[in-house]
Design a protein around this motif. Structure first.
Motif, mmCIF file in Angstrom:
data_model
loop_
_atom_site.group_PDB
_atom_site.id
_atom_site.type_symbol
_atom_site.label_atom_id
_atom_site.label_comp_id
_atom_site.label_asym_id
_atom_site.label_seq_id
_atom_site.Cartn_x
_atom_site.Cartn_y
_atom_site.Cartn_z
ATOM 1 N N GLY A 151 -30.642 33.965 -33.431
ATOM 2 C CA GLY A 151 -31.787 34.550 -34.127
ATOM 3 C C GLY A 151 -31.389 35.224 -35.423
ATOM 4 O O GLY A 151 -32.077 35.106 -36.442
ATOM 5 N N LEU A 152 -30.255 35.933 -35.405
ATOM 6 C CA LEU A 152 -29.769 36.558 -36.633
ATOM 7 C C LEU A 152 -29.403 35.518 -37.686
ATOM 8 O O LEU A 152 -29.718 35.674 -38.868
ATOM 9 C CB LEU A 152 -28.549 37.428 -36.331
ATOM 10 N N ALA A 153 -28.756 34.447 -37.256
ATOM 11 C CA ALA A 153 -28.382 33.386 -38.198
ATOM 12 C C ALA A 153 -29.630 32.751 -38.805
ATOM 13 O O ALA A 153 -29.689 32.507 -40.022
ATOM 14 C CB ALA A 153 -27.534 32.332 -37.492
ATOM 15 N N LEU A 154 -30.632 32.475 -37.987
ATOM 16 C CA LEU A 154 -31.877 31.897 -38.498
ATOM 17 C C LEU A 154 -32.602 32.864 -39.437
ATOM 18 O O LEU A 154 -33.136 32.458 -40.472
ATOM 19 C CB LEU A 154 -32.794 31.497 -37.343
ATOM 20 N N GLY A 155 -32.610 34.134 -39.071
ATOM 21 C CA GLY A 155 -33.256 35.135 -39.922
ATOM 22 C C GLY A 155 -32.570 35.266 -41.274
ATOM 23 O O GLY A 155 -33.227 35.326 -42.319
ATOM 24 N N LEU A 156 -31.251 35.303 -41.271
ATOM 25 C CA LEU A 156 -30.514 35.401 -42.534
ATOM 26 C C LEU A 156 -30.700 34.145 -43.382
ATOM 27 O O LEU A 156 -30.857 34.239 -44.606
ATOM 28 C CB LEU A 156 -29.028 35.639 -42.262
ATOM 29 N N ALA A 157 -30.692 32.991 -42.754
ATOM 30 C CA ALA A 157 -30.902 31.757 -43.498
ATOM 31 C C ALA A 157 -32.300 31.737 -44.107
ATOM 32 O O ALA A 157 -32.477 31.318 -45.255
ATOM 33 C CB ALA A 157 -30.709 30.548 -42.585
ATOM 34 N N GLY A 158 -33.289 32.176 -43.370
ATOM 35 C CA GLY A 158 -34.651 32.227 -43.890
ATOM 36 C C GLY A 158 -34.810 33.240 -45.011
ATOM 37 O O GLY A 158 -35.510 33.008 -45.988
ATOM 38 N N TRP A 159 -34.143 34.384 -44.878
ATOM 39 C CA TRP A 159 -34.272 35.440 -45.881
ATOM 40 C C TRP A 159 -33.579 35.053 -47.188
ATOM 41 O O TRP A 159 -34.151 35.182 -48.262
ATOM 42 C CB TRP A 159 -33.670 36.723 -45.327
ATOM 43 N N PHE A 160 -32.357 34.563 -47.090
ATOM 44 C CA PHE A 160 -31.580 34.290 -48.298
ATOM 45 C C PHE A 160 -31.765 32.868 -48.824
ATOM 46 O O PHE A 160 -31.634 32.638 -50.015
ATOM 47 C CB PHE A 160 -30.091 34.538 -48.053
ATOM 48 N N GLY A 161 -32.057 31.914 -47.971
ATOM 49 C CA GLY A 161 -32.116 30.529 -48.411
ATOM 50 C C GLY A 161 -33.510 29.933 -48.436
ATOM 51 O O GLY A 161 -33.693 28.821 -48.905
#
Length: 70
Positions: free
Chosen positions: A11-21
Protein backbone atom coordinates in the motif's frame (compact mmCIF):
# COMPACT_ATOMS: atom_id res chain seq x y z
CA UNK A 1 7.17 -10.98 7.42
CA UNK A 2 3.47 -11.52 7.97
CA UNK A 3 0.72 -10.71 5.47
CA UNK A 4 -0.36 -7.53 7.26
CA UNK A 5 3.12 -6.04 7.04
CA UNK A 6 3.45 -7.09 3.42
CA UNK A 7 0.09 -5.52 2.60
CA UNK A 8 1.08 -2.31 4.36
CA UNK A 9 4.32 -2.14 2.37
CA UNK A 10 2.47 -2.75 -0.89
CA UNK A 11 0.00 0.00 0.00
CA UNK A 12 2.83 2.40 0.78
CA UNK A 13 4.54 1.61 -2.52
CA UNK A 14 1.30 2.18 -4.44
CA UNK A 15 0.62 5.40 -2.55
CA UNK A 16 4.10 6.77 -3.21
CA UNK A 17 3.92 5.82 -6.87
CA UNK A 18 0.55 7.54 -7.19
CA UNK A 19 1.72 10.66 -5.35
CA UNK A 20 5.02 11.17 -7.14
CA UNK A 21 4.41 9.51 -10.51
CA UNK A 22 0.71 10.01 -11.13
CA UNK A 23 -1.95 7.53 -12.03
CA UNK A 24 0.11 5.82 -14.76
CA UNK A 25 2.88 4.98 -12.29
CA UNK A 26 0.26 3.76 -9.83
CA UNK A 27 -1.08 1.33 -12.43
CA UNK A 28 2.41 0.10 -13.39
CA UNK A 29 3.29 -0.59 -9.75
CA UNK A 30 -0.06 -2.32 -9.18
CA UNK A 31 0.37 -4.55 -12.26
CA UNK A 32 3.95 -5.44 -11.35
CA UNK A 33 2.83 -6.25 -7.82
CA UNK A 34 0.03 -8.48 -9.07
CA UNK A 35 2.38 -10.30 -11.44
CA UNK A 36 4.90 -10.78 -8.64
CA UNK A 37 2.21 -12.13 -6.36
CA UNK A 38 1.04 -14.61 -9.01
CA UNK A 39 4.56 -15.89 -9.70
CA UNK A 40 5.30 -16.17 -5.99
CA UNK A 41 2.04 -18.02 -5.40
CA UNK A 42 2.81 -20.52 -8.16
CA UNK A 43 6.35 -21.07 -6.90
CA UNK A 44 5.20 -21.54 -3.32
CA UNK A 45 2.11 -23.71 -3.85
CA UNK A 46 2.78 -27.08 -5.51
CA UNK A 47 -0.94 -27.80 -5.87
CA UNK A 48 -1.62 -24.51 -7.71
CA UNK A 49 1.31 -25.18 -10.03
CA UNK A 50 -0.03 -28.66 -10.85
CA UNK A 51 -3.52 -27.27 -11.57
CA UNK A 52 -1.99 -24.70 -13.93
CA UNK A 53 0.00 -27.36 -15.81
CA UNK A 54 -3.07 -29.60 -16.04
CA UNK A 55 -5.17 -26.73 -17.37
CA UNK A 56 -2.52 -25.83 -19.96
CA UNK A 57 -2.12 -29.46 -20.98
CA UNK A 58 -5.86 -29.94 -21.53
CA UNK A 59 -6.27 -26.75 -23.55
CA UNK A 60 -3.76 -27.85 -26.20
CA UNK A 61 -1.68 -25.46 -28.23
CA UNK A 62 -2.71 -22.63 -30.51
CA UNK A 63 -4.65 -23.92 -33.50
CA UNK A 64 -5.28 -27.28 -31.87
CA UNK A 65 -9.03 -26.99 -32.49
CA UNK A 66 -8.54 -26.16 -36.16
CA UNK A 67 -6.48 -29.29 -36.79
CA UNK A 68 -9.13 -31.52 -35.25
CA UNK A 69 -11.97 -29.92 -37.26
CA UNK A 70 -10.70 -31.21 -40.65
Amino acid sequence: MNRSSLGALAGLALGLAGWFGGFGAFLVVALCGAAGWAVGHLLEDEEARQRLWDRLDRSGGPGEGRRRAR
